[in-house]
Design a protein around this motif. Structure first.
Motif, mmCIF file in Angstrom:
data_model
loop_
_atom_site.group_PDB
_atom_site.id
_atom_site.type_symbol
_atom_site.label_atom_id
_atom_site.label_comp_id
_atom_site.label_asym_id
_atom_site.label_seq_id
_atom_site.Cartn_x
_atom_site.Cartn_y
_atom_site.Cartn_z
ATOM 1 N N VAL A 90 0.824 -1.205 0.000
ATOM 2 C CA VAL A 90 0.000 0.000 0.000
ATOM 3 C C VAL A 90 0.866 1.266 0.000
ATOM 4 C CG1 VAL A 90 -1.734 1.309 1.289
ATOM 5 C CG2 VAL A 90 -1.916 -1.170 1.122
ATOM 6 N N ARG A 110 -3.820 8.595 3.187
ATOM 7 C CA ARG A 110 -3.344 7.744 4.297
ATOM 8 C C ARG A 110 -4.388 7.637 5.391
ATOM 9 N NH1 ARG A 110 2.055 9.474 3.288
ATOM 10 N NH2 ARG A 110 3.134 7.613 2.514
ATOM 11 N N LEU A 113 -7.159 5.383 4.351
ATOM 12 C CA LEU A 113 -6.712 3.991 4.374
ATOM 13 C C LEU A 113 -6.610 3.483 5.810
ATOM 14 C CD1 LEU A 113 -4.014 4.246 1.573
ATOM 15 C CD2 LEU A 113 -6.113 2.896 1.469
ATOM 16 N N GLU A 120 -0.251 -0.551 5.894
ATOM 17 C CA GLU A 120 0.420 -0.025 4.703
ATOM 18 C C GLU A 120 1.515 -0.953 4.171
ATOM 19 O OE1 GLU A 120 1.758 3.971 4.597
ATOM 20 O OE2 GLU A 120 -0.122 4.781 5.372
ATOM 21 N N VAL A 135 -9.130 0.585 -1.901
ATOM 22 C CA VAL A 135 -7.812 1.236 -1.955
ATOM 23 C C VAL A 135 -7.679 2.051 -3.237
ATOM 24 C CG1 VAL A 135 -5.324 0.827 -2.181
ATOM 25 C CG2 VAL A 135 -6.647 -0.472 -0.498
#
Lengths: 231, 117
Positions: A90, A110, A113, A120, A135
């Motif tokens: 990620v 970020r 997510l 990540e 994503v």
């Protein structure tokens, strides 16, 4: 000047007409549903707008210019199939977007997510399909673009994920920007649409503000679509 | 606050109806600040332009007003709110009589019936 305009746009694959004489104007600040069955020409139209296909005839204008380097800066595109390397983690994908797009904001991406409890360090290939779609959508919506084009963002995900995706679109699209969402899953998204475009066999057969159409037909967009395309 | 929409009718009209109900019921209080268009759209999951259109319609009816740069507020004119409440209540009553009429019950009997409840 219109954000997006298609003038007599046609695309043939050999002799097969995928798109026939499409005329279309997309203003700023609208969420537009590009609605059609599978194989109706939705993806062909989207690829022409994104400079991934060359028109057989007619033209696409973005802010009055033909698609190219400039239009790619202001269009944020979610393709039907991923172009990301699934071996990437990620945080690698985030870096990739940061390097590629000046208008990509890594911090909000970020945060979004993180809200998904995503590690990540995790590789895309280790995630469920729904998670991968989230994503990608987060990345696409984290660009400050003028036009977001989302090709089947709801394909193959569960209802809870659909809600999440709609929320993400509504809360992140840039003010004054427009969003084009192509889908055949109309019931799920019709409430967030300003305008609808019905496409069938490569032709635009109807464009209308969503509420006007509901008022005229006394039915939901989903229902009207089904009536139009009854086999 | 819960907003429930039916996809068969223009969303903005349904939003106007429900907002008016919330205002006359005092769930949005006189003078209270409304969420911004964007916040509102997010909360109820509809298009921001639809919210904008509905708020403009209610503003036309003077039930809300805009303070430049500050946002939108519910009117402080309690009399106006009261009038709209009566208007909406009248509509409901008319609807009740019409529905009873469909069942072959006239106005007088409909009133008697209601009193028995």
């Amino acid at each position: 000047m219109e954000l997006l305009e298609c003038k007599n746009l046609s695309k043939f694959y050999d002799k097969k007409e995928a798109l026939k004489d499409v005329n279309l104007k997309v203003p700023r600040g609208k969420i537009i549903g590009l609605l059609g069955k599978n194989g109706s020409g939705k993806t062909t139209l989207i690829k022409l707008i994104n400079d991934l296909l060359i028109p057989t005839s007619g033209e696409v204008l973005i802010n009055g210019e033909k698609p190219g380097v400039e239009s790619k800066k202001i269009i944020s595109y979610l393709p039907e199939r991923t172009y990301l390397d699934k071996d990437m983690k990620v945080n690698q994908v985030i870096k990739y977007f940061e390097e590629f797009y000046d208008n990509f904001n890594a911090d909000p991406a970020r945060k979004l997510l993180k809200d998904l409890d995503l590690d990540e360090e995790q590789k895309l290939s280790k995630m469920s399909k729904g998670m991968q779609e989230k994503v990608q959508l987060i990345l696409v919506m984290s660009r400050k673009a003028d036009l977001y084009i989302l090709d089947e963002p709801l394909g193959g995900v569960d209802p809870a994920t659909r809600d999440y995706i709609l929320d993400t679109i509504l809360s992140n699209f840039n003010e004054g920007a427009s969003v084009i969402i192509s889908t055949h899953l109309i019931a799920d998204i019709e409430r967030i649409l300003d305008e609808v475009i019905f496409i069938d066999k490569g032709k635009i057969i109807l464009t209308s503000p969503a509420d006007e159409l509901r008022n005229k037909e006394n039915a939901s967009i989903d229902e009207i679509f089904r009536r139009c395309f009854k086999c | 606050m819960n907003f429930i929409f039916d996809n068969d009718r223009p969303i903005y009209i349904q939003l106007v109806e429900q907002l008016k109900e919330y205002i006359v019921a005092g769930k949005f209080k006189a003078g209270e600040k409304l969420p911004s268009v964007r916040e509102f759209a997010m909360q109820i999951k509809v298009n921001p332009n639809t919210v904008q259109k509905a708020l403009a319609e209610i503003e036309n009816q003077k039930l809300i007003y805009t303070e430049r740069t500050n946002g939108k507020f519910v009117t402080e004119n309690e009399k106006l709110i009261e009038n709209v409440k009566k208007e909406l209540a009248d509509q409901k009553v008319q609807k009740y009589f019409q529905d009873m009429n469909k069942l072959g019950i006239n106005k007088e009997d409909a009133i008697t019936y209601l009193q028995g409840k």
